[in-house]
Motif scaffolding. Structure first.
Motif, PDB file in Angstrom:
ATOM      1  N   GLY A 200      10.470  14.593  13.351  1.00 50.48           N
ATOM      2  CA  GLY A 200       9.738  13.704  12.451  1.00 50.48           C
ATOM      3  C   GLY A 200      10.654  13.042  11.441  1.00 50.48           C
ATOM      4  O   GLY A 200      11.847  13.337  11.353  1.00 50.48           O
ATOM      5  N   PHE A 201      10.093  12.126  10.665  1.00 45.76           N
ATOM      6  CA  PHE A 201      10.879  11.427   9.651  1.00 45.76           C
ATOM      7  C   PHE A 201       9.976  11.003   8.509  1.00 45.76           C
ATOM      8  O   PHE A 201       8.742  10.983   8.628  1.00 45.76           O
ATOM      9  N   LYS A 202      10.615  10.679   7.394  1.00 50.93           N
ATOM     10  CA  LYS A 202       9.910  10.131   6.237  1.00 50.93           C
ATOM     11  C   LYS A 202      10.724   8.971   5.687  1.00 50.93           C
ATOM     12  O   LYS A 202      11.962   9.042   5.617  1.00 50.93           O
ATOM     13  N   ALA A 203      10.032   7.905   5.319  1.00 46.74           N
ATOM     14  CA  ALA A 203      10.673   6.739   4.726  1.00 46.74           C
ATOM     15  C   ALA A 203      10.128   6.532   3.316  1.00 46.74           C
ATOM     16  O   ALA A 203       8.907   6.574   3.108  1.00 46.74           O
ATOM     17  N   TYR A 204      11.026   6.340   2.355  1.00 53.43           N
ATOM     18  CA  TYR A 204      10.646   6.103   0.963  1.00 53.43           C
ATOM     19  C   TYR A 204      10.949   4.653   0.609  1.00 53.43           C
ATOM     20  O   TYR A 204      12.036   4.143   0.876  1.00 53.43           O
ATOM     21  N   LEU A 205       9.961   3.983   0.005  1.00 51.39           N
ATOM     22  CA  LEU A 205      10.132   2.649  -0.544  1.00 51.39           C
ATOM     23  C   LEU A 205       9.427   2.623  -1.902  1.00 51.39           C
ATOM     24  O   LEU A 205       8.642   3.527  -2.206  1.00 51.39           O
ATOM     25  N   PRO A 206       9.677   1.623  -2.753  1.00 46.65           N
ATOM     26  CA  PRO A 206       9.034   1.585  -4.071  1.00 46.65           C
ATOM     27  C   PRO A 206       7.507   1.546  -3.952  1.00 46.65           C
ATOM     28  O   PRO A 206       6.939   0.582  -3.443  1.00 46.65           O
ATOM     29  N   LEU A 214       9.304  10.778  16.162  1.00 46.68           N
ATOM     30  CA  LEU A 214      10.285  10.052  16.960  1.00 46.68           C
ATOM     31  C   LEU A 214       9.883   9.943  18.426  1.00 46.68           C
ATOM     32  O   LEU A 214      10.238   8.974  19.095  1.00 46.68           O
ATOM     33  N   ASP A 215       9.184  10.933  18.932  1.00 43.72           N
ATOM     34  CA  ASP A 215       8.783  10.920  20.347  1.00 43.72           C
ATOM     35  C   ASP A 215       7.395  11.542  20.493  1.00 43.72           C
ATOM     36  O   ASP A 215       7.261  12.763  20.465  1.00 43.72           O
ATOM     37  N   PRO A 216       6.341  10.689  20.582  1.00 43.86           N
ATOM     38  CA  PRO A 216       6.392   9.218  20.621  1.00 43.86           C
ATOM     39  C   PRO A 216       6.714   8.644  19.240  1.00 43.86           C
ATOM     40  O   PRO A 216       6.555   9.326  18.230  1.00 43.86           O
TER      41      PRO A 216
END
Length: 393
Positions: A200-206, A214-216
């Motif tokens: 898995g992943f996490k993205a941080y933005l303001p 990632l899969d799927p």
């Protein structure tokens, strides 16, 4: 301590006449900065200076190299080139020592004018401690495109990238993307950060966070004011609150020990170890890099650094380094340099690694690596480089 003498002098006489009772700098970095300041004032800011070095001290070649690297850094951060091409000032710098101090003796010539300066630092502050091994930095271009990168993570042979509009997973058989949206316009100088854990992943933005697999390849973005996770490697994790509508962290911090009183706002943070103790370095809004201990009490500062830092870990020296950008403007090529802690002072470990444009993002990756996003000034393209730390200069 620094002394100045106008006109020529005999080297051996200088060692006899130097007032040893005068106060020496606490460390090598302080003596180097003062000598560089005198030289730049003599030459004129921005004018090239050539330097001929000689080591007449008990320091090893590697330790002597650290002094030369520190001097080069001081000149470059002040906007002065060390060059043998049409120099305004020709200087000879001899590194010597007595029983209590290390000495930097500089003979400088500008046309018919000659100056001599002597800077010194206490031997107990540098020479009594274990020297930090010199290292080198390598770069490898991993991705290039017209749209800006905010962050990029190599995952084996694949790449996960974050842009202002989408998340992209690039594989050998093609690329997939997921949209990134915000309920309000993005701030100027947008920043973002990726963390990958397992599948898995996490993205941080303001004001926005995205989670996905990632899969799927999936992603779901939502408004959020949760703190960003800033990696500190094996030394723990630092949580920091990002200011929506801005491009910096607001000073509220949480570590494994719990919340800390708010600090002044800062751009980026990194950590390093010295003698088994963890220190944090924050790139402040005023251009300084502030050094804090584990309790976030200030213990030192470095002037004229860039706004991007990244902590790395390797088997070199103390095992931890801080990569830092220069104070270049958005219209100038940037460079990266590795630093380490010595007596709670940041000491340059590597020569500068030149880049083809300004760094727009710098984030640590696992182990001895970081990712630097650069806007190439020649092509206008955004390039992501994998930066690795290698033992040996």
């Amino acid at each position: 301590m620094i002394a100045g003498v106008k006109g020529s002098a005999v080297f051996s006489a200088l060692l006899i006449l130097l007032p040893w009772s005068a106060r020496a700098a606490d460390d090598m970095a302080g003596a180097v900065r003062e000598l560089a300041r005198k030289t730049i004032a003599f030459a004129g800011r921005g004018e090239p200076v050539s330097i001929n070095w000689q080591n007449a001290s008990p320091l090893t070649p590697a330790e002597f190299g650290q002094v030369r690297i520190a001097m080069d850094a001081a000149f470059r951060e002040a906007g002065t080139r060390v060059s043998g091409i049409a120099p305004m000032v020709e200087a000879k710098i001899t590194l010597s020592a007595n029983t209590t101090q290390f000495l930097l003796i500089e003979e400088a010539r500008k046309a018919d004018d000659r100056q001599l300066w002597i800077a010194s630092w206490k031997r107990t502050a540098a020479g009594a401690s274990t020297p930090i091994a010199a290292i080198s930095l390598d770069k490898r271009l991993v991705l290039e495109q017209e749209e800006q990168f905010l962050d990029l993570v190599p995952i084996g042979e694949d790449l996960l990238a974050l842009t202002p509009t989408r998340l992209i997973l690039r594989k050998a058989d093609g690329a997939q993307s997921q949209p990134v949206a915000s309920p309000r316009p993005w701030p100027r100088d947008l920043r973002g950060h990726l963390r990958v854990s397992g599948g898995g992943f996490k993205a941080y933005l303001p004001g926005v966070s995205c989670t996905g697999t990632l899969d799927p390849f999936t992603a779901e973005c939502r408004p959020s004011d949760e703190p960003w996770t800033l990696e500190a490697g094996s030394r723990g994790v630092l949580l920091a609150n990002f200011s929506p509508g801005r491009n910096y962290f607001d000073g509220r911090l949480v570590t494994s020990a719990g919340p800390h009183p708010s600090l002044a706002p800062f751009f980026t943070a990194a950590s390093a170890e010295e003698a088994g103790k963890t220190y944090f370095v924050l790139a402040m809004l005023d251009g300084r890099a502030q050094i804090f201990d584990a309790a976030f009490e200030p213990v030192g500062a470095v002037p004229a650094w860039g706004s991007d830092l990244a902590g790395t870990e390797s088997r070199c020296g103390t095992g931890s380094q801080i990569l830092a950008t220069s104070a270049a403007t958005a219209r100038e090529p940037d460079f990266l340099r590795a630093f380490g802690l010595s007596n709670r002072t940041l000491v340059p470990l590597s020569p500068p690694l030149d880049l083809p444009g300004p760094v727009t993002a710098l984030w640590p990756r696992s182990g001895n690596a970081a990712v630097a996003v650069v806007r190439n000034l020649s092509t206008g393209m955004f390039q992501a480089y994998l930066i690795t730390v290698n033992c040996g200069g």
